[in-house]
Design a protein around this motif. Sequence first.
Motif, short mmCIF file in Angstrom:
data_model
loop_
_atom_site.label_atom_id
_atom_site.label_comp_id
_atom_site.label_asym_id
_atom_site.label_seq_id
_atom_site.Cartn_x
_atom_site.Cartn_y
_atom_site.Cartn_z
N ASN A 108 -12.87 5.64 3.81
CA ASN A 108 -12.03 6.48 4.66
C ASN A 108 -12.95 7.50 5.31
OD1 ASN A 108 -10.24 8.33 5.82
ND2 ASN A 108 -8.69 7.96 4.25
N GLY B 275 -6.34 -1.64 8.09
CA GLY B 275 -6.47 -0.22 8.37
C GLY B 275 -5.11 0.44 8.26
N ASP B 276 -5.05 1.60 7.61
CA ASP B 276 -3.75 2.23 7.45
C ASP B 276 -3.69 3.58 8.16
OD1 ASP B 276 -4.74 4.30 5.75
OD2 ASP B 276 -4.40 3.10 3.96
N ASN C 187 -7.65 4.84 5.79
CA ASN C 187 -8.32 3.91 4.88
C ASN C 187 -8.57 2.57 5.56
OD1 ASN C 187 -8.11 5.59 2.37
ND2 ASN C 187 -5.93 5.35 2.80
N ILE C 188 -9.76 2.02 5.34
CA ILE C 188 -10.10 0.67 5.77
C ILE C 188 -10.48 -0.10 4.52
CG2 ILE C 188 -11.69 -0.75 7.10
CD1 ILE C 188 -11.89 1.51 9.11
N LYS C 189 -9.80 -1.23 4.28
CA LYS C 189 -9.98 -1.98 3.04
C LYS C 189 -10.27 -3.45 3.32
CE LYS C 189 -6.67 0.99 0.57
NZ LYS C 189 -5.45 1.03 -0.26
N SER D 137 -13.61 -3.66 -1.25
CA SER D 137 -14.20 -2.35 -1.00
C SER D 137 -13.32 -1.60 -0.02
CB SER D 137 -15.63 -2.48 -0.47
OG SER D 137 -15.64 -3.15 0.78
N GLU D 138 -13.53 -0.29 0.05
CA GLU D 138 -12.75 0.52 0.99
C GLU D 138 -13.52 1.79 1.32
OE1 GLU D 138 -9.27 2.77 -0.63
OE2 GLU D 138 -9.61 1.49 -2.37
N VAL E 125 -8.81 -5.44 -3.92
CA VAL E 125 -9.55 -4.72 -2.90
C VAL E 125 -11.04 -4.87 -3.21
CG1 VAL E 125 -9.99 -2.49 -1.83
CG2 VAL E 125 -7.67 -3.09 -2.55
N ILE F 114 -9.22 -7.60 6.68
CA ILE F 114 -9.58 -6.19 6.61
C ILE F 114 -8.43 -5.41 7.23
CG2 ILE F 114 -11.22 -4.42 7.35
CD1 ILE F 114 -13.35 -6.62 7.43
N SER G 118 0.84 -1.19 0.00
CA SER G 118 0.00 0.00 0.00
C SER G 118 0.88 1.23 0.00
CB SER G 118 -0.91 0.00 1.23
OG SER G 118 -1.58 1.22 1.37
#
Length: 211
Positions: A78, A55-56, A60-62, A75-76, A73, A53, A38
Amino acid sequence: YSIAFLGDTAFVASRQAGLRVLDISDITNPAEVDSFLSDNYIDAVTVVDGKPIIGDRSGNIKVLDFSGDTVYVVSEINPLGLRNWRLKSEGNIVYSLMDQYGLATIDVSDSSAIVFMDTIYWEESGGGYAWGWDIAEDYAYIPYNDKFQMINISNPYSLISENTIQHISLTYQDVHIDGNHAYITNTSGITAFDIAYPSSVLLLGSVNNND
Protein backbone atom coordinates in the motif's frame (compact mmCIF):
# COMPACT_ATOMS: atom_id res chain seq x y z
CA TYR A 1 -16.31 -2.44 -11.56
CA SER A 2 -13.67 -4.03 -13.78
CA ILE A 3 -12.82 -7.36 -15.34
CA ALA A 4 -9.73 -9.31 -16.44
CA PHE A 5 -9.40 -12.60 -18.30
CA LEU A 6 -7.14 -15.64 -18.12
CA GLY A 7 -8.11 -18.22 -20.72
CA ASP A 8 -11.64 -19.39 -19.90
CA THR A 9 -11.61 -17.62 -16.53
CA ALA A 10 -12.93 -14.15 -15.85
CA PHE A 11 -11.96 -12.22 -12.72
CA VAL A 12 -14.56 -9.61 -11.84
CA ALA A 13 -13.79 -6.82 -9.37
CA SER A 14 -17.16 -6.34 -7.70
CA ARG A 15 -16.59 -3.66 -5.08
CA GLN A 16 -18.08 -4.80 -1.74
CA ALA A 17 -18.80 -8.25 -3.22
CA GLY A 18 -15.05 -8.84 -3.58
CA LEU A 19 -13.38 -10.58 -6.48
CA ARG A 20 -15.62 -13.06 -8.26
CA VAL A 21 -14.10 -15.83 -10.38
CA LEU A 22 -16.19 -17.10 -13.31
CA ASP A 23 -15.76 -20.08 -15.61
CA ILE A 24 -16.71 -18.75 -19.05
CA SER A 25 -15.79 -21.83 -21.09
CA ASP A 26 -19.50 -21.92 -21.98
CA ILE A 27 -20.19 -18.27 -22.69
CA THR A 28 -23.93 -18.90 -22.68
CA ASN A 29 -23.78 -20.30 -19.16
CA PRO A 30 -20.99 -18.70 -17.09
CA ALA A 31 -20.56 -20.19 -13.62
CA GLU A 32 -18.99 -18.72 -10.50
CA VAL A 33 -16.26 -21.09 -9.31
CA ASP A 34 -14.42 -19.10 -6.64
CA SER A 35 -14.20 -15.74 -4.89
CA PHE A 36 -12.03 -13.58 -2.67
CA LEU A 37 -13.52 -11.22 -0.11
CA SER A 38 -11.83 -8.16 1.34
CA ASP A 39 -12.50 -5.61 4.06
CA ASN A 40 -12.25 -2.93 1.36
CA TYR A 41 -14.10 -2.38 -1.89
CA ILE A 42 -12.23 -4.10 -4.74
CA ASP A 43 -12.50 -1.78 -7.75
CA ALA A 44 -9.67 -2.98 -10.00
CA VAL A 45 -8.16 -6.20 -11.32
CA THR A 46 -5.56 -7.27 -13.87
CA VAL A 47 -3.68 -10.54 -14.51
CA VAL A 48 0.10 -11.03 -14.66
CA ASP A 49 1.81 -14.42 -15.07
CA GLY A 50 -1.42 -16.28 -14.38
CA LYS A 51 -2.16 -14.50 -11.11
CA PRO A 52 -4.89 -11.89 -10.57
CA ILE A 53 -3.73 -8.63 -9.05
CA ILE A 54 -6.38 -6.54 -7.31
CA GLY A 55 -6.53 -2.94 -6.18
CA ASP A 56 -8.90 -1.67 -3.53
CA ARG A 57 -10.31 1.62 -2.36
CA SER A 58 -7.88 1.96 0.55
CA GLY A 59 -4.79 1.76 -1.66
CA ASN A 60 -3.91 -1.91 -1.21
CA ILE A 61 -2.54 -3.83 -4.19
CA LYS A 62 -2.52 -7.61 -3.74
CA VAL A 63 -1.29 -10.56 -5.79
CA LEU A 64 -3.61 -13.55 -5.39
CA ASP A 65 -3.11 -17.25 -6.04
CA PHE A 66 -6.14 -19.40 -6.90
CA SER A 67 -4.17 -22.51 -7.92
CA GLY A 68 -4.79 -24.45 -4.70
CA ASP A 69 -7.83 -25.36 -2.68
CA THR A 70 -7.59 -22.09 -0.74
CA VAL A 71 -7.08 -18.62 -2.19
CA TYR A 72 -4.15 -16.87 -0.61
CA VAL A 73 -2.42 -13.49 -0.85
CA VAL A 74 1.05 -13.94 -2.35
CA SER A 75 2.13 -10.39 -1.53
CA GLU A 76 0.69 -6.92 -1.03
CA ILE A 77 1.70 -3.29 -0.74
CA ASN A 78 0.00 0.00 0.00
CA PRO A 79 2.49 2.59 -1.21
CA LEU A 80 0.28 5.67 -1.29
CA GLY A 81 -2.94 4.91 0.56
CA LEU A 82 -4.95 6.11 -2.45
CA ARG A 83 -7.84 4.43 -4.20
CA ASN A 84 -6.89 2.07 -7.03
CA TRP A 85 -9.62 2.86 -9.52
CA ARG A 86 -8.34 0.83 -12.51
CA LEU A 87 -5.35 -1.45 -13.11
CA LYS A 88 -3.60 -2.26 -16.39
CA SER A 89 -0.50 -4.35 -16.95
CA GLU A 90 2.23 -4.46 -19.56
CA GLY A 91 4.72 -7.26 -19.04
CA ASN A 92 5.68 -7.24 -15.37
CA ILE A 93 4.61 -3.64 -14.78
CA VAL A 94 1.22 -2.83 -13.28
CA TYR A 95 -0.19 0.66 -13.77
CA SER A 96 -2.70 1.92 -11.21
CA LEU A 97 -5.07 4.73 -12.13
CA MET A 98 -5.94 6.42 -8.84
CA ASP A 99 -9.07 8.18 -10.10
CA GLN A 100 -8.84 11.74 -8.75
CA TYR A 101 -5.15 11.58 -7.84
CA GLY A 102 -2.85 10.27 -10.56
CA LEU A 103 -0.98 7.27 -11.96
CA ALA A 104 1.37 4.85 -10.18
CA THR A 105 3.65 2.03 -11.38
CA ILE A 106 4.30 -1.27 -9.59
CA ASP A 107 6.97 -3.87 -10.43
CA VAL A 108 5.46 -7.36 -10.10
CA SER A 109 8.30 -9.33 -11.70
CA ASP A 110 8.67 -11.08 -8.34
CA SER A 111 5.10 -11.78 -7.30
CA SER A 112 6.23 -12.58 -3.77
CA ALA A 113 7.76 -9.13 -3.31
CA ILE A 114 6.08 -6.50 -5.48
CA VAL A 115 7.72 -3.08 -5.53
CA PHE A 116 6.40 0.48 -5.88
CA MET A 117 8.20 2.32 -8.70
CA ASP A 118 6.86 5.83 -9.26
CA THR A 119 3.80 8.03 -9.27
CA ILE A 120 2.67 11.17 -11.05
CA TYR A 121 -0.17 13.35 -9.79
CA TRP A 122 -2.61 15.33 -11.86
CA GLU A 123 -1.26 18.74 -12.75
CA GLU A 124 -4.11 20.71 -11.24
CA SER A 125 -4.42 21.19 -7.50
CA GLY A 126 -7.20 19.06 -6.07
CA GLY A 127 -7.01 16.49 -8.85
CA GLY A 128 -9.73 15.48 -11.25
CA TYR A 129 -11.77 12.34 -11.68
CA ALA A 130 -10.56 9.94 -14.37
CA TRP A 131 -13.10 7.31 -15.43
CA GLY A 132 -11.23 5.42 -18.13
CA TRP A 133 -7.83 5.35 -19.79
CA ASP A 134 -5.65 3.48 -22.24
CA ILE A 135 -2.01 2.54 -22.78
CA ALA A 136 -0.28 2.38 -26.16
CA GLU A 137 3.45 1.87 -26.64
CA ASP A 138 5.31 4.39 -24.44
CA TYR A 139 2.32 6.45 -23.31
CA ALA A 140 -0.64 6.39 -20.98
CA TYR A 141 -3.59 8.43 -22.24
CA ILE A 142 -5.83 9.74 -19.49
CA PRO A 143 -8.81 12.07 -19.90
CA TYR A 144 -10.19 13.65 -16.73
CA ASN A 145 -12.51 16.57 -16.05
CA ASP A 146 -12.00 18.82 -19.10
CA LYS A 147 -8.43 17.65 -19.73
CA PHE A 148 -6.60 15.01 -21.75
CA GLN A 149 -3.17 14.11 -20.38
CA MET A 150 -0.43 12.10 -22.06
CA ILE A 151 2.10 10.52 -19.69
CA ASN A 152 5.38 9.10 -20.95
CA ILE A 153 5.74 5.65 -19.32
CA SER A 154 8.80 4.47 -21.26
CA ASN A 155 10.69 4.47 -17.95
CA PRO A 156 8.23 3.25 -15.30
CA TYR A 157 10.63 4.44 -12.59
CA SER A 158 10.31 7.99 -13.90
CA LEU A 159 6.87 8.93 -15.22
CA ILE A 160 6.79 12.17 -17.22
CA SER A 161 3.83 14.34 -18.17
CA GLU A 162 4.33 14.86 -21.91
CA ASN A 163 1.32 17.03 -22.65
CA THR A 164 -2.05 18.11 -21.31
CA ILE A 165 -4.77 19.70 -23.41
CA GLN A 166 -8.14 21.12 -22.45
CA HIS A 167 -11.44 20.56 -24.19
CA ILE A 168 -14.90 21.25 -22.85
CA SER A 169 -16.29 17.87 -24.01
CA LEU A 170 -13.99 15.80 -21.78
CA THR A 171 -16.39 14.99 -18.95
CA TYR A 172 -17.28 11.53 -17.54
CA GLN A 173 -15.12 9.94 -20.19
CA ASP A 174 -13.30 6.87 -21.44
CA VAL A 175 -10.64 6.64 -24.14
CA HIS A 176 -9.65 4.09 -26.77
CA ILE A 177 -6.38 4.33 -28.70
CA ASP A 178 -6.31 3.04 -32.28
CA GLY A 179 -3.02 3.71 -34.04
CA ASN A 180 -2.46 7.46 -34.13
CA HIS A 181 -6.00 8.28 -33.04
CA ALA A 182 -7.60 8.69 -29.63
CA TYR A 183 -11.37 8.38 -29.33
CA ILE A 184 -12.77 9.84 -26.13
CA THR A 185 -16.36 9.25 -25.10
CA ASN A 186 -18.30 11.66 -22.95
CA THR A 187 -21.88 12.28 -21.89
CA SER A 188 -22.80 13.76 -25.26
CA GLY A 189 -20.79 11.76 -27.80
CA ILE A 190 -17.26 11.06 -29.05
CA THR A 191 -14.31 13.39 -29.60
CA ALA A 192 -11.37 12.31 -31.78
CA PHE A 193 -7.74 13.46 -31.54
CA ASP A 194 -4.63 12.88 -33.65
CA ILE A 195 -1.93 11.63 -31.23
CA ALA A 196 0.82 10.86 -33.75
CA TYR A 197 2.94 13.31 -31.78
CA PRO A 198 1.86 13.22 -28.11
CA SER A 199 3.61 16.51 -27.45
CA SER A 200 1.43 18.16 -30.10
CA VAL A 201 -2.05 16.61 -30.11
CA LEU A 202 -4.56 17.78 -32.71
CA LEU A 203 -8.34 17.89 -32.37
CA LEU A 204 -9.97 16.10 -35.30
CA GLY A 205 -13.64 16.55 -34.49
CA SER A 206 -16.62 15.42 -32.45
CA VAL A 207 -19.81 13.46 -33.01
CA ASN A 208 -22.83 14.21 -30.85
CA ASN A 209 -25.14 11.42 -29.71
CA ASN A 210 -27.98 13.29 -31.40
CA ASP A 211 -26.19 13.54 -34.77
